[in-house]
Write an enzyme that holds these catalytic residues in place. Structure first.
Site, PDB file in Angstrom:
ATOM      1  CG  MET A 288      -8.933  -4.970  67.203  1.00 52.30           C
ATOM      2  SD  MET A 288     -10.242  -4.006  66.408  1.00 52.30           S
ATOM      3  CE  MET A 288     -11.709  -4.487  67.300  1.00 52.30           C
TER       4      MET A 288
ATOM      5  CG  HIS B   1     -11.029  -3.126  61.202  1.00 49.92           C
ATOM      6  ND1 HIS B   1     -11.718  -3.131  62.402  1.00 49.92           N
ATOM      7  CD2 HIS B   1     -10.026  -4.034  61.346  1.00 49.92           C
ATOM      8  CE1 HIS B   1     -11.160  -4.012  63.224  1.00 49.92           C
ATOM      9  NE2 HIS B   1     -10.135  -4.585  62.602  1.00 49.92           N
TER      10      HIS B   1
ATOM     11  CG  MET C 298     -16.502  -8.211  60.372  1.00 47.61           C
ATOM     12  SD  MET C 298     -17.522  -8.369  61.853  1.00 47.61           S
ATOM     13  CE  MET C 298     -17.354  -6.732  62.553  1.00 47.61           C
TER      14      MET C 298
ATOM     15  CB  SER D  42     -17.859   1.890  63.555  1.00 45.97           C
ATOM     16  OG  SER D  42     -18.120   0.616  63.020  1.00 45.97           O
TER      17      SER D  42
ATOM     18  N   GLY E  15     -15.374  -8.362  65.942  1.00 45.74           N
ATOM     19  CA  GLY E  15     -16.524  -9.140  65.474  1.00 45.74           C
ATOM     20  C   GLY E  15     -17.866  -8.437  65.609  1.00 45.74           C
TER      21      GLY E  15
ATOM     22  N   GLY F 191     -18.763   3.556  67.014  1.00 44.06           N
ATOM     23  CA  GLY F 191     -19.985   3.107  66.347  1.00 44.06           C
ATOM     24  C   GLY F 191     -21.218   3.382  67.173  1.00 44.06           C
TER      25      GLY F 191
ATOM     26  N   GLY G 149     -13.406   0.087  69.319  1.00 44.55           N
ATOM     27  CA  GLY G 149     -14.221  -0.777  70.174  1.00 44.55           C
ATOM     28  C   GLY G 149     -14.543  -0.118  71.501  1.00 44.55           C
TER      29      GLY G 149
HETATM   30  O1  LIG Z   1     -14.184  -3.445  64.473  1.00 44.11           O
HETATM   31  C1  LIG Z   1     -15.228  -3.379  65.064  1.00 44.11           C
HETATM   32  C2  LIG Z   1     -15.796  -4.596  65.715  1.00 44.11           C
HETATM   33  O2  LIG Z   1     -14.987  -5.665  65.468  1.00 44.11           O
HETATM   34  C3  LIG Z   1     -16.012  -2.082  65.119  1.00 44.11           C
HETATM   35  O3  LIG Z   1     -15.325  -1.109  64.371  1.00 44.11           O
HETATM   36  C4  LIG Z   1     -16.218  -1.587  66.546  1.00 44.11           C
HETATM   37  O4  LIG Z   1     -16.713  -2.548  67.389  1.00 44.11           O
HETATM   38  C5  LIG Z   1     -17.047  -0.314  66.587  1.00 44.11           C
HETATM   39  O5  LIG Z   1     -18.207  -0.438  67.305  1.00 44.11           O
HETATM   40  P1  LIG Z   1     -18.448   0.177  68.774  1.00 44.11           P
HETATM   41  O6  LIG Z   1     -17.929   1.592  68.759  1.00 44.11           O
HETATM   42  O7  LIG Z   1     -19.925   0.089  68.922  1.00 44.11           O
HETATM   43  O8  LIG Z   1     -17.702  -0.681  69.742  1.00 44.11           O
HETATM   44 FE   LIG Z   2     -13.446  -1.864  63.205  1.00 43.79          FE
END
Ligand SMILES: O=C(CO)[C@H](O)[C@H](O)COP(=O)(O)O
Ligand SMILES: [Fe+2]
Length: 226
Positions: free
Chosen positions: A143, A68, A39, A10, A148, A199, A178
């Site tokens: 998710m 996304h 976003m 991410s 967010g 991410g 996430g």
């Molecule tokens: O859609 C998302 C947040 O809304 C991101 O893609 C997601 O949170 C990736 O970050 P991490 O791997 O650090 O959780």
């Molecule tokens: Fe995402």
């Protein structure tokens, strides 16, 4: 292998001021896709990037840009995202209950691959009609945090949704997003997820390439071999 692993760092966790270099670094380290979080500050309480940044990045990479869209009006973004060079366009089911058929059709006409995402509080059954539609979505994004922000804690109970989807749709691309990383990938892979967004666990690691390959190996090991 029934479905192939797609590891999607991410870019939300990357250095946005060096996005082209960060994208190249991830691809060179073995990323299959680059996950781009759009976003609008309305559907979610955060504001990130939009089509102009996708268009700029596209000039520097041929990678699959897995977009996304955490936005209230996804229809308004289809044309501009297609022109900008987005590869996948994943919208949220919560804001597309009435017009998803038109939306999916427009996404395809704009040259992108349609996907649907669902928030933690949304029942998985809500996406079934979209997977079985006349023009179906080609990916479901489950998710595993409230959308967010990056860096949140993985919600293991979301794996019930992944399991239900995998049982019903053996060849569907199922993405989880996430809190994915070395400590949570086993649960996601065992449930049947094959597209893995990560991410903070990738960008925050001393050796991001090792995390990418660990995520891939976990998905491969969890796949049925026949
Ligand atoms: O859609 C998302 C947040 O809304 C991101 O893609 C997601 O949170 C990736 O970050 P991490 O791997 O650090 O959780
Ligand atoms: Fe995402």
């Amino acid at each position: 292998m029934v479905v192939s692993p797609k590891i999607a760092p991410s870019m939300l966790s990357s250095d946005f001021a060096n996005l082209a270099a960060e994208a190249k670094r991830m691809v060179d380290l073995g990323a299959d896709w680059l996950h781009m979080d759009i976003m609008d500050g309305h559907f979610v309480p955060n504001l990130t990037i939009g089509a102009p940044v996708i268009e700029s990045l596209r000039k520097h990479t041929s990678a699959y840009l897995d977009c996304h869209l955490m936005v209230t009006n996804p229809m308004d973004y289809v044309e501009q995202m297609g022109k900008a060079g987005a590869s996948g366009f994943t919208f949220h089911v919560e804001v597309a209950k009435e017009n998803w058929q038109e939306l999916v059709s427009k996404i395809k006409s704009a040259g992108m691959r349609p996907g649907v995402a669902l928030k933690p509080g949304t029942p998985v059954e809500e996406v079934y009609p979209l997977v079985e539609g006349e023009i179906p979505v080609e990916m479901v994004l489950v998710m595993t945090v409230e959308p967010g922000f990056g860096g949140q804690k993985f919600m293991p109970n979301m794996m019930d949704k992944v399991r239900a989807l995998r049982q019903k749709y053996p060849t569907l691309d199922i993405e989880v997003d996430g809190g994915l990383g070395p400590s949570t990938i086993e649960a996601a892979a065992a449930a049947g997820a094959n597209c893995i967004v990560a991410g903070s666990s990738v960008f925050g690691a001393p050796e991001p390439g090792k995390v990418i390959s660990l995520l891939r190996t976990s998905v491969e090991k969890a796949q049925p071999t026949t």
